[in-house]
Design a protein around this motif. Structure first.
Motif, short mmCIF file in Angstrom:
data_model
loop_
_atom_site.label_atom_id
_atom_site.label_comp_id
_atom_site.label_asym_id
_atom_site.label_seq_id
_atom_site.Cartn_x
_atom_site.Cartn_y
_atom_site.Cartn_z
N SER A 1 -8.60 -1.82 0.71
CA SER A 1 -8.28 -1.09 1.93
C SER A 1 -8.68 0.37 1.82
O SER A 1 -9.13 0.98 2.79
CB SER A 1 -6.79 -1.23 2.27
OG SER A 1 -6.03 -0.73 1.22
N GLU A 2 -8.61 0.95 0.61
CA GLU A 2 -9.07 2.34 0.46
C GLU A 2 -10.57 2.42 0.70
O GLU A 2 -11.05 3.34 1.36
CB GLU A 2 -8.72 2.86 -0.94
CG GLU A 2 -7.31 3.45 -1.00
CD GLU A 2 -6.85 3.70 -2.43
OE1 GLU A 2 -7.66 3.51 -3.35
OE2 GLU A 2 -5.68 4.08 -2.60
N LYS B 1 -5.17 -2.66 -2.61
CA LYS B 1 -5.27 -1.20 -2.54
C LYS B 1 -6.73 -0.74 -2.53
O LYS B 1 -7.15 -0.01 -1.64
CB LYS B 1 -4.52 -0.59 -3.73
CG LYS B 1 -4.08 0.84 -3.45
CD LYS B 1 -3.09 1.31 -4.50
CE LYS B 1 -2.61 2.71 -4.18
NZ LYS B 1 -1.57 2.74 -3.17
N THR B 2 -7.50 -1.24 -3.51
CA THR B 2 -8.91 -0.83 -3.59
C THR B 2 -9.67 -1.25 -2.34
O THR B 2 -10.42 -0.45 -1.76
CB THR B 2 -9.58 -1.47 -4.82
OG1 THR B 2 -8.74 -1.24 -5.94
CG2 THR B 2 -10.95 -0.90 -5.06
N ARG C 1 -11.06 2.11 4.41
CA ARG C 1 -10.62 3.33 5.10
C ARG C 1 -11.62 4.46 4.90
O ARG C 1 -11.94 5.19 5.83
CB ARG C 1 -9.24 3.76 4.57
CG ARG C 1 -8.10 2.84 4.96
CD ARG C 1 -7.75 2.94 6.41
NE ARG C 1 -7.05 4.19 6.72
CZ ARG C 1 -6.88 4.66 7.95
NH1 ARG C 1 -7.38 3.99 8.96
NH2 ARG C 1 -6.26 5.78 8.16
N SER C 2 -12.13 4.57 3.66
CA SER C 2 -13.05 5.68 3.40
C SER C 2 -14.37 5.47 4.11
O SER C 2 -15.12 6.41 4.33
CB SER C 2 -13.26 5.84 1.89
OG SER C 2 -14.04 4.77 1.43
N LEU D 1 0.81 -1.21 0.00
CA LEU D 1 0.00 0.00 0.00
C LEU D 1 0.84 1.26 0.00
O LEU D 1 0.59 2.20 -0.74
CB LEU D 1 -0.91 0.01 1.23
CG LEU D 1 -2.04 -1.00 1.25
CD1 LEU D 1 -2.78 -0.92 2.57
CD2 LEU D 1 -2.98 -0.75 0.09
N LYS D 2 1.84 1.29 0.86
CA LYS D 2 2.51 2.56 1.14
C LYS D 2 3.96 2.62 0.68
O LYS D 2 4.49 3.69 0.46
CB LYS D 2 2.48 2.82 2.66
CG LYS D 2 1.10 2.91 3.24
CD LYS D 2 0.56 4.30 3.09
CE LYS D 2 -0.82 4.41 3.70
NZ LYS D 2 -1.32 5.77 3.61
#
Lengths: 300, 282
Positions: B170-171, B167-168, B174-175, B95-96
């Motif tokens: 966890s985004e 990525k999708t 998170r959102s 992710l980061k």
């Protein structure tokens, strides 16, 4: 909605504050992992790599490497190389035959799936249990030996070779052959039946096909696989230690001997020097292997 | 002409089938006899009949029981530490810190190229230091075992993470307000549960078969104790070996059933498979 929305607002509000330092904070996530491997993988590697150049008083020296010329280390190096080379070549040849027997059958057949999964298990099968399996079968009290002896075939008449180098080589084949099957099968799968048909329509026979077509294409892959098997046998320890408890014919056993030493002084620096010798040989072989793999990929 | 060609084809086909079945039969004998012999040996009685005496007397050897318990504990601790260390790191790197992924991969695969016996030489002073400053319990071995299982678990988990869109997912989480812990525990872990089980079974099998490190750091785990006992009472020792083999076999069968998706057999697999031998078993 609001309940779920609040933390998100809080986080996005917090982010700009971190600002330019965001990147450095992200790094923190990798710290536990890096610290762990640093302590238990990189530090030990460094201890071996640098420690070999220092003696017990922490002064720089090359004498640890000088000790590599001791007769028993030279002997162990030669023995290990010979056993590894012989089991690699024999394992590669027998494994290739087995792989060919698989490949000529149905590609999705039960037999193929069975042999491939069995190879996956057996290639991982080693160490103490493997030594026991051979002792229980062809060892001096094993049923194969008792049966052979009762029928007039005493294959230990000239000494119990199972507990010597030749026995160790036979035991190593038990995991070398399945490993060869796994490594070599993809190469054999790449051989196209059209090549054989083309040879025949041009008047070539079976010998021509193997000598001029399949042989040259498969050879780099075969040699590469044999090198992998060599490295595999060269660094093995547990099987040898479980099978042979008198004398220490293998280089890995010499490392263990110098480390804990049941026979003489403990020589950690010397153990590191032998360890580096082993690493150098295994690395050379592995580099050759990957070069050959690259060459293979041109055709297969 | 056509008949002649067909009969050549026919002879060739017969010859090939004979070659195949002779090869398979020879392989079956070479690979099955030693395993069968262990069962035979561990049930052998003095008068030539069958007995389970060796199996029963496993419990008369407290050191063996202690070693079995220790190895099972080591397997459990190693698996937990491995997962806690590897899963969050691999997700975080995806992710980061994509720039770090090559380095993490390199580090994780490094133990494949270092023979276990070499690793022991470097671990020796580390364990002496830990023994005098923290603990000299056999369970500290699991710290080294995590390194040993790293390459296999990395590959298993990497395959699992590669199959989902980390990525999708966890985004999205998170959102919707999930904490990082919730993302990990409720989104990532359930999605890669197969890979996690895979990695766990592999590390259990590897730890139960480990001999090199334990023997040279002077800890009596299952395999070390098998060799000790084997010198005094081969029958009991072989009985335990058969039992551990059966256990490992069951694990591997489970593994084969989990991996029901078709797997590519490529040269990389060779290194993966060569590893356990070099790393721990042989």
């Amino acid at each position: 909605m609001t309940a779920a929305g609040n933390p998100a607002v809080a986080t996005s509000a917090g982010r700009p504050l971190a600002g330019g330092r965001r990147l450095s904070l992200d790094w923190l996530g990798a710290v536990p992992f890096l610290a762990y491997v640093g302590l238990f993988l990189l530090l030990p590697s460094a201890i071996v790599g640098f420690g070999a150049f220092f003696n017990a008083d922490s002064t720089f020296t090359l004498e640890n490497f000088g000790h590599l010329s001791r007769s028993y280390v030279v002997r162990a190096t030669i023995d290990t190389t010979v056993i590894s080379a012989v089991t690699a070549l024999a394992g590669a040849a027998l494994g290739a035959l087995l792989a060919y027997a698989i490949v000529t059958g149905s590609p999705n057949g039960l037999l193929r799936r069975l042999v491939v999964s069995a190879s996956g298990v057996l290639a991982q099968f080693g160490g103490v249990t493997l030594a026991f399996a051979f002792i229980a079968s062809i060892g001096p009290a094993g049923f194969v030996y008792l049966f052979a002896q009762a029928h007039g075939l005493d294959y230990y008449a000239h000494g119990i070779w199972l507990f010597e180098r030749s026995g160790l080589g036979l035991v190593y084949l038990y995991f070398q052959i399945p490993l060869m099957v796994l490594v070599f099968l993809p190469a054999l799968d790449g051989i196209k039946p059209q090549w054989r048909e083309a040879t025949e329509s041009l008047g070539g026979n079976t010998w021509h096909y193997w000598r001029h077509i399949a042989g040259p294409i498969l050879f780099p892959s075969f040699l590469g696989a044999a090198l992998l098997l060599f490295a595999n046998a060269f660094s093995a320890y547990a099987t040898a230690q479980a099978l042979i408890n008198q004398g220490q014919p293998m280089l890995s056993q010499q490392i263990a001997g110098a480390l804990s030493s049941e026979v003489g002084a403990v020589e950690p620096g010397f153990a590191k020097a032998i360890a580096i010798e082993m690493i150098v040989i295994v690395t050379l072989v592995t580099v050759l292997y990957s070069l050959l793999q690259r060459r293979t990929s041109r055709w297969l | 002409m056509a008949v002649a060609a067909r009969s050549t084809q026919r002879t060739r086909w017969i010859r090939l089938q004979v070659f195949r079945y002779v090869t398979f039969a020879a392989a079956a004998v070479f690979f099955l006899v030693p395993i069968g012999a262990m069962v035979e040996f561990s049930t052998r009685a003095n008068n030539g009949s069958r007995t389970l005496e060796y199996w029963r007397s496993i419990f008369d050897y407290p050191e063996m029981i202690a070693a079995i318990v220790a190895s099972l504990q080591l397997a459990a601790i190693t698996s937990v530490v491995m997962l806690v260390l590897l899963v969050p790191t691999m997700v975080w790197v995806r992710l980061k810190l994509p720039g770090l992924s090559r380095i993490v991969e390199f580090i994780c695969l490094l133990p494949l190229t270092i023979p276990a016996i070499v690793l022991v030489v470097g671990l020796f002073p580390v364990y002496i230091w830990m023994g005098s400053n923290f603990s000299d319990s056999i369970l500290t071995l699991s710290l080294a075992y995590v390194v040993l299982v790293l390459p296999y678990c990395y590959r298993a988990l990497d395959a699992g993470l590669g199959a989902i869109d980390v990525k999708t997912l966890s985004e999205a989480a998170r959102s919707l307000g999930a904490s990082w812990f919730a993302v990990m525990w409720r989104i990532i872990v359930p999605n890669i549960s197969n890979a996690i089980l895979n990695a766990t079974l592999l590390s259990v099998a590897l730890v139960l078969g480990e001999f090199t490190i334990a023997n040279n750091l002077l800890y009596a785990n299952l395999q070390v104790e098998l060799v000790h006992l084997g010198r005094a009472n081969a029958g009991v020792s072989i009985a335990v070996a058969v039992a551990s083999l059966l256990f490992a076999f069951v694990l591997l069968v489970i593994l084969a059933f989990i991996g029901n998706r078709p797997r590519r057999v490529r040269p990389e697999l060779a290194t993966a498979l060569a590893g356990p031998l070099a790393a721990s078993q042989t």
